[in-house]
Design a protein around this motif. Structure first.
Motif, PDB file in Angstrom:
ATOM      1  N   GLY A   1       4.810  -8.561  -0.373  1.00  0.00           N
ATOM      2  CA  GLY A   1       5.607  -8.895  -1.547  1.00  0.00           C
ATOM      3  C   GLY A   1       6.835  -7.993  -1.585  1.00  0.00           C
ATOM      4  O   GLY A   1       7.550  -7.855  -0.596  1.00  0.00           O
ATOM      5  N   ALA A   2       7.074  -7.357  -2.719  1.00  0.00           N
ATOM      6  CA  ALA A   2       8.176  -6.397  -2.825  1.00  0.00           C
ATOM      7  C   ALA A   2       7.797  -5.029  -2.269  1.00  0.00           C
ATOM      8  O   ALA A   2       8.608  -4.105  -2.266  1.00  0.00           O
ATOM      9  N   GLY A   3       6.559  -4.900  -1.787  1.00  0.00           N
ATOM     10  CA  GLY A   3       6.051  -3.595  -1.357  1.00  0.00           C
ATOM     11  C   GLY A   3       6.768  -3.003  -0.165  1.00  0.00           C
ATOM     12  O   GLY A   3       6.732  -1.792   0.041  1.00  0.00           O
ATOM     13  N   GLY A   4       7.442  -3.837   0.651  1.00  0.00           N
ATOM     14  CA  GLY A   4       8.182  -3.296   1.773  1.00  0.00           C
ATOM     15  C   GLY A   4       9.251  -2.320   1.329  1.00  0.00           C
ATOM     16  O   GLY A   4       9.474  -1.284   1.984  1.00  0.00           O
ATOM     17  N   TYR A   5       9.918  -2.634   0.228  1.00  0.00           N
ATOM     18  CA  TYR A   5      10.933  -1.719  -0.313  1.00  0.00           C
ATOM     19  C   TYR A   5      10.283  -0.395  -0.728  1.00  0.00           C
ATOM     20  O   TYR A   5      10.787   0.682  -0.426  1.00  0.00           O
ATOM     21  N   THR A   6       9.146  -0.489  -1.370  1.00  0.00           N
ATOM     22  CA  THR A   6       8.443   0.710  -1.836  1.00  0.00           C
ATOM     23  C   THR A   6       8.002   1.582  -0.668  1.00  0.00           C
ATOM     24  O   THR A   6       8.174   2.802  -0.688  1.00  0.00           O
ATOM     25  N   TRP A   7       7.444   0.960   0.370  1.00  0.00           N
ATOM     26  CA  TRP A   7       6.967   1.755   1.507  1.00  0.00           C
ATOM     27  C   TRP A   7       8.115   2.475   2.210  1.00  0.00           C
ATOM     28  O   TRP A   7       7.955   3.621   2.636  1.00  0.00           O
ATOM     29  N   VAL A   8       9.260   1.835   2.364  1.00  0.00           N
ATOM     30  CA  VAL A   8      10.376   2.485   3.056  1.00  0.00           C
ATOM     31  C   VAL A   8      10.863   3.697   2.270  1.00  0.00           C
ATOM     32  O   VAL A   8      11.217   4.733   2.851  1.00  0.00           O
TER      33      VAL A   8
ATOM     34  N   ARG B   1       3.115  -2.647  -7.612  1.00  0.00           N
ATOM     35  CA  ARG B   1       2.149  -3.633  -8.111  1.00  0.00           C
ATOM     36  C   ARG B   1       1.778  -4.648  -7.027  1.00  0.00           C
ATOM     37  O   ARG B   1       0.618  -5.064  -6.919  1.00  0.00           O
ATOM     38  N   ASP B   2       2.755  -5.022  -6.201  1.00  0.00           N
ATOM     39  CA  ASP B   2       2.450  -5.967  -5.125  1.00  0.00           C
ATOM     40  C   ASP B   2       1.550  -5.328  -4.065  1.00  0.00           C
ATOM     41  O   ASP B   2       0.699  -6.007  -3.480  1.00  0.00           O
ATOM     42  N   ILE B   3       1.731  -4.051  -3.806  1.00  0.00           N
ATOM     43  CA  ILE B   3       0.857  -3.358  -2.853  1.00  0.00           C
ATOM     44  C   ILE B   3      -0.578  -3.372  -3.359  1.00  0.00           C
ATOM     45  O   ILE B   3      -1.523  -3.614  -2.598  1.00  0.00           O
ATOM     46  N   VAL B   4      -0.754  -3.112  -4.638  1.00  0.00           N
ATOM     47  CA  VAL B   4      -2.099  -3.118  -5.222  1.00  0.00           C
ATOM     48  C   VAL B   4      -2.713  -4.511  -5.130  1.00  0.00           C
ATOM     49  O   VAL B   4      -3.905  -4.670  -4.835  1.00  0.00           O
ATOM     50  N   LYS B   5      -1.908  -5.543  -5.365  1.00  0.00           N
ATOM     51  CA  LYS B   5      -2.422  -6.911  -5.247  1.00  0.00           C
ATOM     52  C   LYS B   5      -2.821  -7.238  -3.808  1.00  0.00           C
ATOM     53  O   LYS B   5      -3.812  -7.927  -3.553  1.00  0.00           O
ATOM     54  N   THR B   6      -2.027  -6.714  -2.863  1.00  0.00           N
ATOM     55  CA  THR B   6      -2.257  -7.016  -1.452  1.00  0.00           C
ATOM     56  C   THR B   6      -3.461  -6.273  -0.892  1.00  0.00           C
ATOM     57  O   THR B   6      -4.259  -6.825  -0.140  1.00  0.00           O
ATOM     58  N   ARG B   7      -3.580  -4.994  -1.255  1.00  0.00           N
ATOM     59  CA  ARG B   7      -4.645  -4.170  -0.686  1.00  0.00           C
ATOM     60  C   ARG B   7      -5.257  -3.296  -1.781  1.00  0.00           C
ATOM     61  O   ARG B   7      -4.975  -2.090  -1.881  1.00  0.00           O
ATOM     62  N   PRO B   8      -6.122  -3.864  -2.616  1.00  0.00           N
ATOM     63  CA  PRO B   8      -6.661  -3.129  -3.765  1.00  0.00           C
ATOM     64  C   PRO B   8      -7.871  -2.259  -3.429  1.00  0.00           C
ATOM     65  O   PRO B   8      -8.810  -2.153  -4.221  1.00  0.00           O
TER      66      PRO B   8
ATOM     67  N   GLU C   1      -9.124   3.483  -1.261  1.00  0.00           N
ATOM     68  CA  GLU C   1      -8.255   4.380  -0.487  1.00  0.00           C
ATOM     69  C   GLU C   1      -6.807   4.188  -0.902  1.00  0.00           C
ATOM     70  O   GLU C   1      -6.059   5.158  -1.089  1.00  0.00           O
ATOM     71  N   MET C   2      -6.380   2.939  -1.060  1.00  0.00           N
ATOM     72  CA  MET C   2      -4.997   2.662  -1.442  1.00  0.00           C
ATOM     73  C   MET C   2      -4.718   3.103  -2.872  1.00  0.00           C
ATOM     74  O   MET C   2      -3.661   3.692  -3.156  1.00  0.00           O
ATOM     75  N   ILE C   3      -5.642   2.850  -3.782  1.00  0.00           N
ATOM     76  CA  ILE C   3      -5.430   3.260  -5.174  1.00  0.00           C
ATOM     77  C   ILE C   3      -5.331   4.782  -5.269  1.00  0.00           C
ATOM     78  O   ILE C   3      -4.471   5.316  -5.982  1.00  0.00           O
ATOM     79  N   ASN C   4      -6.180   5.495  -4.539  1.00  0.00           N
ATOM     80  CA  ASN C   4      -6.089   6.956  -4.521  1.00  0.00           C
ATOM     81  C   ASN C   4      -4.748   7.412  -3.961  1.00  0.00           C
ATOM     82  O   ASN C   4      -4.119   8.328  -4.497  1.00  0.00           O
ATOM     83  N   LEU C   5      -4.292   6.770  -2.877  1.00  0.00           N
ATOM     84  CA  LEU C   5      -3.013   7.142  -2.278  1.00  0.00           C
ATOM     85  C   LEU C   5      -1.873   6.958  -3.276  1.00  0.00           C
ATOM     86  O   LEU C   5      -1.047   7.867  -3.471  1.00  0.00           O
ATOM     87  N   LEU C   6      -1.813   5.803  -3.924  1.00  0.00           N
ATOM     88  CA  LEU C   6      -0.716   5.524  -4.840  1.00  0.00           C
ATOM     89  C   LEU C   6      -0.790   6.396  -6.092  1.00  0.00           C
ATOM     90  O   LEU C   6       0.238   6.892  -6.579  1.00  0.00           O
ATOM     91  N   ALA C   7      -1.996   6.604  -6.615  1.00  0.00           N
ATOM     92  CA  ALA C   7      -2.141   7.441  -7.814  1.00  0.00           C
ATOM     93  C   ALA C   7      -1.789   8.892  -7.518  1.00  0.00           C
ATOM     94  O   ALA C   7      -1.111   9.558  -8.317  1.00  0.00           O
TER      95      ALA C   7
ATOM     96  N   ILE D   1      -4.690   4.582 -12.461  1.00  0.00           N
ATOM     97  CA  ILE D   1      -5.968   5.259 -12.697  1.00  0.00           C
ATOM     98  C   ILE D   1      -6.811   4.504 -13.720  1.00  0.00           C
ATOM     99  O   ILE D   1      -8.004   4.241 -13.496  1.00  0.00           O
ATOM    100  N   ARG D   2      -6.207   4.122 -14.838  1.00  0.00           N
ATOM    101  CA  ARG D   2      -6.982   3.461 -15.895  1.00  0.00           C
ATOM    102  C   ARG D   2      -7.481   2.080 -15.464  1.00  0.00           C
ATOM    103  O   ARG D   2      -8.611   1.700 -15.784  1.00  0.00           O
ATOM    104  N   ASP D   3      -6.654   1.346 -14.740  1.00  0.00           N
ATOM    105  CA  ASP D   3      -6.995  -0.045 -14.438  1.00  0.00           C
ATOM    106  C   ASP D   3      -7.691  -0.244 -13.093  1.00  0.00           C
ATOM    107  O   ASP D   3      -8.329  -1.278 -12.886  1.00  0.00           O
ATOM    108  N   HIS D   4      -7.576   0.733 -12.181  1.00  0.00           N
ATOM    109  CA  HIS D   4      -8.020   0.455 -10.817  1.00  0.00           C
ATOM    110  C   HIS D   4      -8.886   1.533 -10.167  1.00  0.00           C
ATOM    111  O   HIS D   4      -9.566   1.234  -9.185  1.00  0.00           O
TER     112      HIS D   4
END
Length: 430
Positions: free
Chosen positions: A281-288, A313-320, A323-329, A361-364
């Motif tokens: 989704g839009a996550g490519g911009y975020t990762w770069v 938000r698109d990253i979370v939808k793609t790979r919820p 490990e990913m939630i901990n990384l992003l949080a 953290i609260r939602d995921h």
């Protein structure tokens, strides 16, 4: 406005990452002012007394990664180089990955060079002189065992990656103008040798992410040509767009301190987002921008915050995954706070992005992965030397528990115990 000396003001700024979501970002000084008395009060309560969450010291992905690295290390120690090459090639063709998304081929190659690289890092930490045998014996031995397989691109990549790792051990991650001449010379020599090892092979025909990634990594010590670097990463990302590490490396490489510029960083972030929209989704911009804005204040000042947040938000939808939630949080609440207060134009983007820690953290979040949080405190620096994994993990766990407890401060102050579950936070009277 709270009247604090600048040093104290900046120190408190680094403490407010869990609070920005509740207090807003319109006036950072108000956030800091409100944080001071509350922080003092809350330190009297241990997070463990009012917070419950499963702690995964060894998750499924951690175990798979460790076992695969051990396999590569075993094959190297037994001089089973043909078997190592065959397993790397097979993993490349199948694009085999661990449950958390780490390529098996990369892990095998990492394990195969671990002994050599660790020996050099240990010798440098012990203060050995540049001509010490301890600094060259390992890599020379690795070069020797490759000679009968000089037509093998996968073993060439393993040895080249060892040179790159050793080069970084000599260089460190600071600015080049602070690097001693001897260290710069060794760094350049190892990167030059890595480039020479890769030169006989056709990167365009191999269809190999690990070889393409090695070619991109070696550019960091061999070129300032922005277009060449961008094209190299474009090919790498097209080979394996699901591996976010490639997108993150592109962003870091586009910083002016390496081979890019701030306009080039923005351009590549948007181009990559468009090319990987079907994956992220839009996550490519975020990762770069992910590591770039942690490492560079001016990059942080220019990031399109709304685009970045859409990408989160698109990253979370793609790979919820947890490990990913901990990384992003951990990224939002810890890594981004390290530069808070150092550059005013970048502070507002940092604070706006940091607010995402609350909904992450609260939602995921329902499992805690301490090592991820510990790495976040070091800005996800791959060159960080970990002398005690247990203490490193304990630090990450303590930081995470305090941050999570701070986010639930209102509920805890009302006497509730908070339990994070896969169905969301559950509250009970303590």
């Amino acid at each position: 406005m709270l009247n604090l000396p600048r040093q104290a003001h900046d120190a408190i700024s680094r403490m407010i990452h869990p609070l920005v979501g509740r207090f807003g970002t319109a006036n950072k000084d108000q956030v800091i002012a409100r944080a001071v008395p509350v922080e003092t009060k809350f330190q009297q309560v241990r997070p463990e007394d009012s917070l419950s969450i499963s702690v995964m010291d060894q998750g499924v992905d951690d175990i798979a990664s460790r076992d695969t690295q051990a396999r590569g290390q075993y094959l190297a120690r037994q001089d089973l180089w043909e078997e190592l090459s065959a397993e790397i090639k097979a993993a490349e063709i199948a694009r085999d990955k661990t449950p958390g998304g780490m390529p098996i081929a990369d892990l095998l190659a990492f394990g195969a060079r671990t002994d050599v690289v660790n020996a050099v890092e240990h010798a440098l930490a012990e203060g050995h002189k540049p001509d010490s045998r301890a600094l060259i014996d390992g890599i020379m031995a690795l070069e020797a065992v490759r000679m009968p397989f000089r037509d093998d691109p996968y073993l060439a990549a393993v040895v080249a990656l060892a040179h790159i790792d050793i080069g970084w051990a000599w260089r460190g991650t600071g600015w080049e103008n602070t690097l001693p001449a001897a260290n710069r010379q060794r760094w350049s020599a190892h990167f030059d040798r890595a480039a020479a090892l890769l030169a006989p092979f056709d990167n365009m025909q191999l269809n190999s992410p690990i070889f393409a990634a090695t070619c991109c990594a070696v550019l960091q010590g061999n070129t300032t040509d922005t277009t060449q670097v961008a094209n190299g990463y474009e090919r790498l990302i097209d080979l394996d767009p699901t591996d976010n590490r490639h997108l993150r490396a592109l962003g870091n490489h586009m910083l002016p301190r390496w081979s890019g510029s701030y306009p080039a960083l923005e351009l590549e972030a948007r181009r990559t987002a468009a090319r990987t929209e079907h994956i992220w989704g839009a996550g490519g911009y975020t990762w770069v921008y992910f590591d770039a804005i942690v490492n560079d204040e001016l990059a942080c000042a220019q990031v399109d915050v709304d685009f970045f947040l859409d990408g989160l938000r698109d990253i979370v939808k793609t790979r919820p995954t947890q490990e990913m939630i901990n990384l992003l949080a951990a990224y939002c609440s810890v890594a981004l706070s390290n530069g808070l207060g150092l550059n005013e134009p970048s502070d507002l983007p940092r604070l706006k992005i940091a607010e995402s820690a609350e909904w992450l953290i609260r939602d995921h979040l329902y499992e805690l992965h301490p090592l991820i949080w510990a790495h976040a405190a070091d800005g996800f620096d791959n060159n960080t030397r970990i002398t005690s994994p247990s203490r490193f993990a304990a630090r990450g766990r303590a930081d995470a528990m305090q941050i999570i407890a701070d986010l639930f401060r209102d509920e805890i102050d009302q006497g509730h115990k908070v339990t994070l579950t896969n169905e969301g936070p559950q509250f009970s009277l303590a």
